[in-house]
Design a protein around this motif. Structure first.
Motif, PDB file in Angstrom:
ATOM      1  N   ARG A 135       6.826   6.772   6.226  1.00  7.03           N
ATOM      2  CA  ARG A 135       6.776   5.532   5.443  1.00  7.03           C
ATOM      3  C   ARG A 135       7.160   4.300   6.265  1.00  7.03           C
ATOM      4  O   ARG A 135       6.467   3.278   6.224  1.00  7.03           O
ATOM      5  CB  ARG A 135       7.666   5.639   4.212  1.00  7.03           C
ATOM      6  CG  ARG A 135       7.570   4.406   3.324  1.00  7.03           C
ATOM      7  CD  ARG A 135       7.868   4.709   1.895  1.00  7.03           C
ATOM      8  NE  ARG A 135       7.541   3.592   1.024  1.00  7.03           N
ATOM      9  CZ  ARG A 135       7.237   3.708  -0.261  1.00  7.03           C
ATOM     10  NH1 ARG A 135       7.204   4.898  -0.819  1.00  7.03           N
ATOM     11  NH2 ARG A 135       6.955   2.646  -0.985  1.00  7.03           N
ATOM     12  N   VAL A 177       2.286   8.371   0.631  1.00  4.47           N
ATOM     13  CA  VAL A 177       2.879   8.460   1.959  1.00  4.47           C
ATOM     14  C   VAL A 177       4.086   9.390   1.936  1.00  4.47           C
ATOM     15  O   VAL A 177       4.931   9.318   1.043  1.00  4.47           O
ATOM     16  CB  VAL A 177       3.283   7.047   2.443  1.00  4.47           C
ATOM     17  CG1 VAL A 177       4.081   7.120   3.725  1.00  4.47           C
ATOM     18  CG2 VAL A 177       2.037   6.181   2.617  1.00  4.47           C
ATOM     19  N   ILE A 193       4.290   3.413   8.739  1.00  3.80           N
ATOM     20  CA  ILE A 193       3.067   2.841   8.171  1.00  3.80           C
ATOM     21  C   ILE A 193       3.326   1.439   7.611  1.00  3.80           C
ATOM     22  O   ILE A 193       2.488   0.544   7.710  1.00  3.80           O
ATOM     23  CB  ILE A 193       2.449   3.770   7.103  1.00  3.80           C
ATOM     24  CG1 ILE A 193       0.976   3.379   6.834  1.00  3.80           C
ATOM     25  CG2 ILE A 193       3.229   3.761   5.805  1.00  3.80           C
ATOM     26  CD1 ILE A 193       0.037   3.677   7.950  1.00  3.80           C
ATOM     27  N   VAL A 201       2.383   0.196  -0.995  1.00  4.44           N
ATOM     28  CA  VAL A 201       2.618   1.507  -0.380  1.00  4.44           C
ATOM     29  C   VAL A 201       3.399   2.350  -1.382  1.00  4.44           C
ATOM     30  O   VAL A 201       4.398   1.892  -1.934  1.00  4.44           O
ATOM     31  CB  VAL A 201       3.405   1.382   0.942  1.00  4.44           C
ATOM     32  CG1 VAL A 201       3.678   2.768   1.530  1.00  4.44           C
ATOM     33  CG2 VAL A 201       2.626   0.526   1.949  1.00  4.44           C
ATOM     34  N   GLY A 233       0.173   8.983   5.615  1.00  2.57           N
ATOM     35  CA  GLY A 233       0.809   7.906   6.369  1.00  2.57           C
ATOM     36  C   GLY A 233       0.948   8.145   7.860  1.00  2.57           C
ATOM     37  O   GLY A 233       1.304   7.213   8.593  1.00  2.57           O
TER      38      GLY A 233
END
Length: 238
Positions: A199, A194, A202, A217, A165
């Motif tokens: 996190r 990630v 991204i 994600v 990420g």
């Protein structure tokens, strides 16, 4: 004078036996015809069902920047293998890139199984690209190209960024995310595993894909859940 009496009992027995054999024969023939018809139906129904499955373009970018250690790379390869062996529709094309500050295309074929990816996976495990940063926009630009080409052919697209990420070109990533989100044939984008520290960053840069309902994600503790959601998105788009 000796009289001869007909044995009607024997005649009836013979007739009954012959009639029973004929009924059995008719039953056997009927059963065989029924099985043949059922087999024909199932065969062609299966053939038509397989023919109706859409061809997909699957694009997967594997982050091999310096921040990706051996264990993280191995986890990403496991995800790559699952997608190839379990989620890739028949006759679909898989493209795999390695990227960080630069990019390299490692695979672009219709794989029979993940065994076809062994050379690409060795490269991913043994190499890094660049000295400092991770630039997701590089591989996303390549993904945009194959997605546009697929759209012209009427093919659906699913994409994955296998990465921790970290992103050193956030504005460029968001710009590419906007373009991918705008393509109707791009149905699912998987990103992870990630790290927690990256996190929020991204997710913000990929927000256009999230708003379009195309983004998954996931983190290290939710690999299976993330891959399952990615699979569900693809299934809903069939």
């Amino acid at each position: 004078m000796r009289r001869y009496h007909r044995n009607t009992n024997n005649r009836n027995t013979s007739t009954d036996t012959r009639g029973g054999q004929e009924l059995i024969l008719v039953g056997v023939i009927s059963a065989l015809l029924l099985l043949a018809g059922l087999g024909y139906f199932l065969f062609f129904r299966g053939s038509n069902a397989n023919a109706a499955l859409p061809v997909w373009q699957i694009g997967i970018g594997a982050d091999i920047s310096k921040s990706m250690d051996t264990r993280e790379k191995q986890r990403c390869l496991e995800i790559l293998n699952v997608i190839t062996d379990q989620y890739l529709p028949r006759e679909s094309t898989l493209t795999v890139w390695a990227y960080a500050e630069t990019i390299a295309k490692l695979f672009h074929e219709k794989p029979r199984s993940s065994q076809d990816l062994l050379d690409a996976e060795r490269y991913l495990m043994d190499n890094s690209r660049g000295q400092w940063g991770t630039e997701h926009h590089l591989v996303m630009n390549e993904m945009l190209t194959i997605a546009k080409e697929a759209q012209a052919r009427g093919e659906k697209v699913a994409l994955a960024l296998l990465t921790d990420g970290e992103d050193h070109k956030i504005a460029e990533t968001k710009r590419m995310a906007e373009q991918l989100a705008g393509l109707e044939n791009v149905k699912a984008v998987l990103v992870g595993p990630v790290e927690n520290e990256f996190r929020m960053q991204i997710e913000k840069s990929l927000e256009p894909l999230h708003k379009a309902g195309k983004l998954v994600v996931f983190g290290r503790m939710d690999v299976q859940g993330g891959v399952d959601r990615f699979r569900d998105m693809m299934n809903r788009a069939r």
